[in-house]
Write an enzyme that holds these catalytic residues in place. Structure first.
Site, PDB file in Angstrom:
ATOM      1  N   CYS A   2       0.856  -1.174   0.000  1.00  0.00           N
ATOM      2  CA  CYS A   2       0.000   0.000   0.000  1.00  0.00           C
ATOM      3  C   CYS A   2       0.898   1.231   0.000  1.00  0.00           C
ATOM      4  O   CYS A   2       2.100   1.123   0.095  1.00  0.00           O
ATOM      5  CB  CYS A   2      -0.876   0.011   1.239  1.00  0.00           C
ATOM      6  SG  CYS A   2      -1.636  -1.576   1.521  1.00  0.00           S
ATOM      7  N   ARG A  27       0.050   2.113  -6.837  1.00  0.00           N
ATOM      8  CA  ARG A  27       0.549   0.941  -6.123  1.00  0.00           C
ATOM      9  C   ARG A  27      -0.584  -0.061  -5.855  1.00  0.00           C
ATOM     10  O   ARG A  27      -0.326  -1.176  -5.431  1.00  0.00           O
ATOM     11  CB  ARG A  27       1.180   1.368  -4.788  1.00  0.00           C
ATOM     12  CG  ARG A  27       2.437   2.193  -4.976  1.00  0.00           C
ATOM     13  CD  ARG A  27       2.925   2.725  -3.653  1.00  0.00           C
ATOM     14  NE  ARG A  27       3.564   1.694  -2.876  1.00  0.00           N
ATOM     15  CZ  ARG A  27       4.868   1.590  -2.687  1.00  0.00           C
ATOM     16  NH1 ARG A  27       5.669   2.455  -3.245  1.00  0.00           N
ATOM     17  NH2 ARG A  27       5.375   0.634  -1.962  1.00  0.00           N
ATOM     18  N   TRP A  74      -5.667  -2.069   1.010  1.00  0.00           N
ATOM     19  CA  TRP A  74      -6.707  -3.001   0.615  1.00  0.00           C
ATOM     20  C   TRP A  74      -7.648  -3.241   1.781  1.00  0.00           C
ATOM     21  O   TRP A  74      -7.218  -3.362   2.921  1.00  0.00           O
ATOM     22  CB  TRP A  74      -6.085  -4.352   0.206  1.00  0.00           C
ATOM     23  CG  TRP A  74      -5.275  -4.233  -1.034  1.00  0.00           C
ATOM     24  CD1 TRP A  74      -3.911  -4.144  -1.120  1.00  0.00           C
ATOM     25  CD2 TRP A  74      -5.760  -4.152  -2.371  1.00  0.00           C
ATOM     26  NE1 TRP A  74      -3.530  -4.026  -2.422  1.00  0.00           N
ATOM     27  CE2 TRP A  74      -4.643  -4.026  -3.217  1.00  0.00           C
ATOM     28  CE3 TRP A  74      -7.032  -4.165  -2.939  1.00  0.00           C
ATOM     29  CZ2 TRP A  74      -4.752  -3.928  -4.588  1.00  0.00           C
ATOM     30  CZ3 TRP A  74      -7.152  -4.067  -4.318  1.00  0.00           C
ATOM     31  CH2 TRP A  74      -6.015  -3.950  -5.124  1.00  0.00           C
ATOM     32  N   ASN A  92       2.579  -0.230   6.340  1.00  0.00           N
ATOM     33  CA  ASN A  92       2.778  -1.050   5.154  1.00  0.00           C
ATOM     34  C   ASN A  92       3.512  -2.305   5.602  1.00  0.00           C
ATOM     35  O   ASN A  92       4.528  -2.186   6.284  1.00  0.00           O
ATOM     36  CB  ASN A  92       3.711  -0.259   4.224  1.00  0.00           C
ATOM     37  CG  ASN A  92       3.365  -0.455   2.792  1.00  0.00           C
ATOM     38  OD1 ASN A  92       2.518  -1.268   2.466  1.00  0.00           O
ATOM     39  ND2 ASN A  92       4.013   0.291   1.941  1.00  0.00           N
ATOM     40  N   GLY A  93       3.045  -3.485   5.252  1.00  0.00           N
ATOM     41  CA  GLY A  93       3.791  -4.696   5.610  1.00  0.00           C
ATOM     42  C   GLY A  93       2.907  -5.686   6.349  1.00  0.00           C
ATOM     43  O   GLY A  93       1.679  -5.601   6.305  1.00  0.00           O
ATOM     44  N   GLU A 456       5.989 -13.009 -21.363  1.00  0.00           N
ATOM     45  CA  GLU A 456       5.696 -11.614 -21.030  1.00  0.00           C
ATOM     46  C   GLU A 456       4.379 -11.158 -21.670  1.00  0.00           C
ATOM     47  O   GLU A 456       3.574 -10.469 -21.037  1.00  0.00           O
ATOM     48  CB  GLU A 456       6.877 -10.731 -21.472  1.00  0.00           C
ATOM     49  CG  GLU A 456       6.725  -9.236 -21.273  1.00  0.00           C
ATOM     50  CD  GLU A 456       6.425  -8.818 -19.847  1.00  0.00           C
ATOM     51  OE1 GLU A 456       6.520  -9.641 -18.926  1.00  0.00           O
ATOM     52  OE2 GLU A 456       6.057  -7.645 -19.652  1.00  0.00           O
ATOM     53  N   LYS A 460       1.167  -9.765 -19.517  1.00  0.00           N
ATOM     54  CA  LYS A 460       0.530  -8.455 -19.757  1.00  0.00           C
ATOM     55  C   LYS A 460      -0.958  -8.635 -20.012  1.00  0.00           C
ATOM     56  O   LYS A 460      -1.785  -7.895 -19.496  1.00  0.00           O
ATOM     57  CB  LYS A 460       1.149  -7.739 -20.971  1.00  0.00           C
ATOM     58  CG  LYS A 460       2.508  -7.135 -20.828  1.00  0.00           C
ATOM     59  CD  LYS A 460       2.599  -5.939 -19.938  1.00  0.00           C
ATOM     60  CE  LYS A 460       2.912  -6.335 -18.526  1.00  0.00           C
ATOM     61  NZ  LYS A 460       4.275  -6.552 -18.166  1.00  0.00           N
ATOM     62  N   GLU A 463      -2.902  -9.514 -16.717  1.00  0.00           N
ATOM     63  CA  GLU A 463      -3.058  -8.493 -15.682  1.00  0.00           C
ATOM     64  C   GLU A 463      -3.886  -7.295 -16.150  1.00  0.00           C
ATOM     65  O   GLU A 463      -4.569  -6.678 -15.342  1.00  0.00           O
ATOM     66  CB  GLU A 463      -1.717  -8.047 -15.101  1.00  0.00           C
ATOM     67  CG  GLU A 463      -0.774  -7.408 -16.068  1.00  0.00           C
ATOM     68  CD  GLU A 463       0.537  -7.012 -15.401  1.00  0.00           C
ATOM     69  OE1 GLU A 463       1.552  -6.927 -16.113  1.00  0.00           O
ATOM     70  OE2 GLU A 463       0.549  -6.787 -14.183  1.00  0.00           O
ATOM     71  N   HIS A 479       2.724 -31.115 -26.482  1.00  0.00           N
ATOM     72  CA  HIS A 479       2.802 -31.932 -25.260  1.00  0.00           C
ATOM     73  C   HIS A 479       1.597 -31.717 -24.353  1.00  0.00           C
ATOM     74  O   HIS A 479       1.664 -32.024 -23.175  1.00  0.00           O
ATOM     75  CB  HIS A 479       4.107 -31.634 -24.518  1.00  0.00           C
ATOM     76  CG  HIS A 479       5.314 -31.975 -25.317  1.00  0.00           C
ATOM     77  ND1 HIS A 479       5.640 -33.273 -25.649  1.00  0.00           N
ATOM     78  CD2 HIS A 479       6.253 -31.188 -25.908  1.00  0.00           C
ATOM     79  CE1 HIS A 479       6.740 -33.271 -26.385  1.00  0.00           C
ATOM     80  NE2 HIS A 479       7.132 -32.018 -26.559  1.00  0.00           N
ATOM     81  N   LYS A 574       1.758  -2.181  -7.530  1.00  0.00           N
ATOM     82  CA  LYS A 574       2.951  -1.912  -8.342  1.00  0.00           C
ATOM     83  C   LYS A 574       4.191  -2.542  -7.721  1.00  0.00           C
ATOM     84  O   LYS A 574       4.980  -3.160  -8.407  1.00  0.00           O
ATOM     85  CB  LYS A 574       3.123  -0.400  -8.502  1.00  0.00           C
ATOM     86  CG  LYS A 574       4.326   0.004  -9.356  1.00  0.00           C
ATOM     87  CD  LYS A 574       4.112  -0.350 -10.806  1.00  0.00           C
ATOM     88  CE  LYS A 574       5.311  -0.004 -11.673  1.00  0.00           C
ATOM     89  NZ  LYS A 574       5.271  -0.727 -12.953  1.00  0.00           N
TER      90      LYS A 574
HETATM   91  C1  F6R Z   1       4.036  -7.206 -14.429  1.00  0.00           C
HETATM   92  C2  F6R Z   1       4.561  -6.606 -13.216  1.00  0.00           C
HETATM   93  C3  F6R Z   1       5.069  -7.499 -12.129  1.00  0.00           C
HETATM   94  C4  F6R Z   1       6.486  -7.049 -11.751  1.00  0.00           C
HETATM   95  C5  F6R Z   1       7.005  -7.875 -10.556  1.00  0.00           C
HETATM   96  C6  F6R Z   1       8.423  -7.507 -10.195  1.00  0.00           C
HETATM   97  O1  F6R Z   1       3.613  -6.233 -15.334  1.00  0.00           O
HETATM   98  O2  F6R Z   1       4.602  -5.410 -13.100  1.00  0.00           O
HETATM   99  O3  F6R Z   1       5.056  -8.819 -12.521  1.00  0.00           O
HETATM  100  O4  F6R Z   1       7.308  -7.211 -12.858  1.00  0.00           O
HETATM  101  O5  F6R Z   1       6.168  -7.666  -9.452  1.00  0.00           O
HETATM  102  O6  F6R Z   1       8.526  -6.175  -9.832  1.00  0.00           O
HETATM  103  P1  F6R Z   1       9.920  -5.435  -9.801  1.00  0.00           P
HETATM  104  O7  F6R Z   1      10.467  -5.399 -11.186  1.00  0.00           O
HETATM  105  O8  F6R Z   1       9.606  -4.070  -9.277  1.00  0.00           O
HETATM  106  O9  F6R Z   1      10.806  -6.223  -8.880  1.00  0.00           O
END
Ligand code: F6R
Length: 579
Positions: A2, A27, A74, A92-93, A456, A460, A463, A479, A574
């Protein structure tokens, strides 16, 4: 996970807290809260919903007081409450021993209003404050009793001129202004007011007033640390004319791949030497950064003949048997705060390994705990989905390998031009997104160097669009997964010219024969593709960057077609600062 912010100002603090919360919206959150202290009352407002809506409903910006704290988080419920409590906190945590602490505090007469672990911190500080009568001492004594990860800021009813904060394994930063000071989980929370930042170290406590910042260790001894200037320009934070940060960040890539290539030569040479001198090389990361890590492994092995293990950060400890004093561990991360990754590098450090990192957020925990860091230089990434940080990671990984083998890495201008050309696929991609938005499944395939890009692309799509998507090696289709292909199933085939081209093309034919709609991403058209997304012809090392761009656009436009918010996908944050 958060976002938290605290500020001591010389005038009303609520509007500043709200502005800060909006900056950290990316975030991820579903509710928010603000607390200010004024005339010996802590006034707390918390509610579920977007910050703008909560503001409209409760008029948060009219809260009085010059000192306050706020958070996005959240699952919080509630409305406006006037609190007579002595302490309020934002956290946070995760507090692992909160049940045990709660039991002890209840026995002393504390009454809890929620089931959250965070509330325990407020009661603990309050209990210590009653005895110690000193906010810093109370914060230290409380922090010492907490097990788990935390970054928090505390507000005191009878010390309205200050806030305190503490951290362990979750980021906490101090923003040093002229007439106001901040405590926050993210530099973006206060960047509009000051770019002078102090990164609090693990197990440190801070006391902030509007004119002073004092840092202490857990024994109460003062710690001296000068602010550093963070380079992220305020301008980078606006959406400009784009509908979403995610789209803006996708379109920034002609510029950001070039800025990522601008590395300090000495530092790069040192990085390369450390890899060359290592007995074993490991790469670790999570999510999108892991996909960039897979590409780095491919190039280290194929082009530099350096054997390399790549492991998901959250799996690292279980696969670290062979990490030792002769090892180099390369950690990739946009945020530099991913809890799994920090745990991985700490484990590696314990075993004597050197930690090299590729990070976007300068001053992040990963950057500070690494032996050597190359920055991604792609500016703040606000959209929850990693876009420009992925392509920046790929070009920096390429720089490393090109330097290892002594080959040139081509001019930035040419790279920028090709990225621009890849972006020109947007109208085609938008049309594809419109056609397939109602599908329940998407598949992405590629071979060799293009396989991580398939992973990747699927990530994308999942998400942003919430459509089930799978990325896989093209060879794996037969397979098992081929059984899922039916009339109309969209399959994205990542297949530029090169040594894997013919084999992947024959997989595309198998797919088409079973009714799939094949979406080819390549520099070479083929009749087998139902839709063709053209990318420029480039040397192999640059292809993941060019392939990723239409995939990012496809996920973005599918999300928009489905009326999802691409900047804030549901349930995601994020920076994943908890395990
Ligand atoms: C996907 C995404 C997450 C981050 C992952 C690692 O679009 O954003 O999968 O790539 O949480 O985050 P970082 O790179 O900040 O360690």
């Amino acid at each position: 996970m958060c976002g938290i912010i605290g500020c001591v100002n010389d005038e009303a603090v609520a509007p500043i807290l709200l502005q800060g919360l909006k900056r950290v919206e990316y975030r991820g959150y579903d509710s928010a809260g603000v607390a200010t202290v004024s005339e010996s009352v802590i006034r707390v407002t918390k509610a579920a919903g977007r910050i703008d809506d909560i503001e409209r409903k409760y008029g948060l910006s009219t809260l009085t007081g010059t000192t306050g704290i706020a958070h996005t988080r959240w699952a919080t419920h509630g409305g406006v409450t006037d609190r007579r409590e002595r302490v309020a906190i934002v956290h946070n945590g995760i507090i692992e021993n909160y049940l045990e602490l709660k039991k002890q505090l209840r026995a002393k007469g504390h009454i809890f209003k929620s089931e959250t672990d965070s509330e325990v911190i407020a009661h603990l500080i309050e209990a210590e404050y009653r005895q110690a009568k000193d906010p810093v001492k109370a914060t230290i004594l409380a922090a010492k009793k907490l097990k788990g990860q935390y970054a928090f800021a505390a507000l005191f009813q009878d010390a309205p001129e200050l806030i305190t904060g503490a951290r362990k394994d979750a980021p906490l930063l101090i923003g040093v202004g002229d007439t106001k000071n901040f405590i926050a989980s993210d530099v973006l929370a206060f960047i509009e007011h000051t770019d002078r930042t102090i990164f609090l170290d693990n197990q440190e406590v801070v006391k902030v007033t509007n004119r002073s910042v004092e840092i202490f260790d857990m024994n109460g001894r003062p710690v001296r640390r000068k602010p550093t200037q963070v380079a992220w320009e305020l301008a980078d934070l606006s959406k400009m004319d784009y509908a979403h940060y995610t789209l803006k960040e996708i379109h920034e890539q002609p510029k950001t791949v070039v800025s990522a290539m601008m590395q300090n030569e000495e530092k790069l040479a040192e990085f390369v030497e450390k890899i060359r001198g290592a007995r074993s090389v490991f790469v670790t990361a999570a999510g999108t950064s892991y996909h960039a890590g897979l590409l780095l492994k491919y190039r280290l092995e194929r082009d530099a003949a350096i054997r390399c293990e790549v492991t998901l950060a959250g799996e690292f400890r279980e696969h670290s048997e062979f990490v030792d004093g002769g090892s180099v561990v390369i950690a990739l991360s946009q945020s530099g705060e991913t809890a799994d990754l920090l745990e991985a590098i700490r484990e590696a450090k314990k075993k004597g390994a050197k930690i090299l990192s590729l990070v976007n957020a300068a001053g992040s925990t990963l950057a500070r705990e690494s032996d050597l860091t190359l920055l991604l230089n792609c500016g703040p990434e606000v959209g929850v989905a990693a876009t420009k940080s992925f392509t920046a990671q790929v070009v920096v990984a390429n720089l490393i390998v090109d330097n290892l083998v002594g080959s040139g890495n081509g001019g930035g201008e040419e790279v920028a031009r090709m990225v621009e050309e890849a972006l020109s696929s947007e109208p085609t991609v938008k049309e594809i997104a419109r056609m397939y938005r109602e599908r329940s499944d998407f598949y992405f395939i590629g071979r060799g160097y293009h396989y991580p890009v398939a992973l990747e692309g699927a990530l994308k799509m999942k998400e942003l669009s919430y459509i089930h998507a799978e990325g896989m090696a093209a060879s794996e289709l037969k397979h098992g997964t081929l059984a899922l292909i039916e009339e109309g199933t969209p399959v994205v085939v990542i297949n530029p010219r090169g040594e894997t081209h013919a084999d992947t093309l024959s997989n595309a034919e198998e797919l088409k024969a079973r009714g799939a709609r094949v979406i080819g991403i390549s520099d070479e058209p083929s009749e087998v593709y139902t839709h063709f997304i053209k990318i420029p012809r480039a040397k192999e090392s640059l292809t993941p960057v060019l392939e990723a761009i239409p995939l990012q656009l496809m996920a973005y436009w599918t999300a928009v077609e489905k009326r999802n918010d691409p900047d804030y996908p549901r349930n995601l944050a994020k920076s994943v600062t908890v395990k």
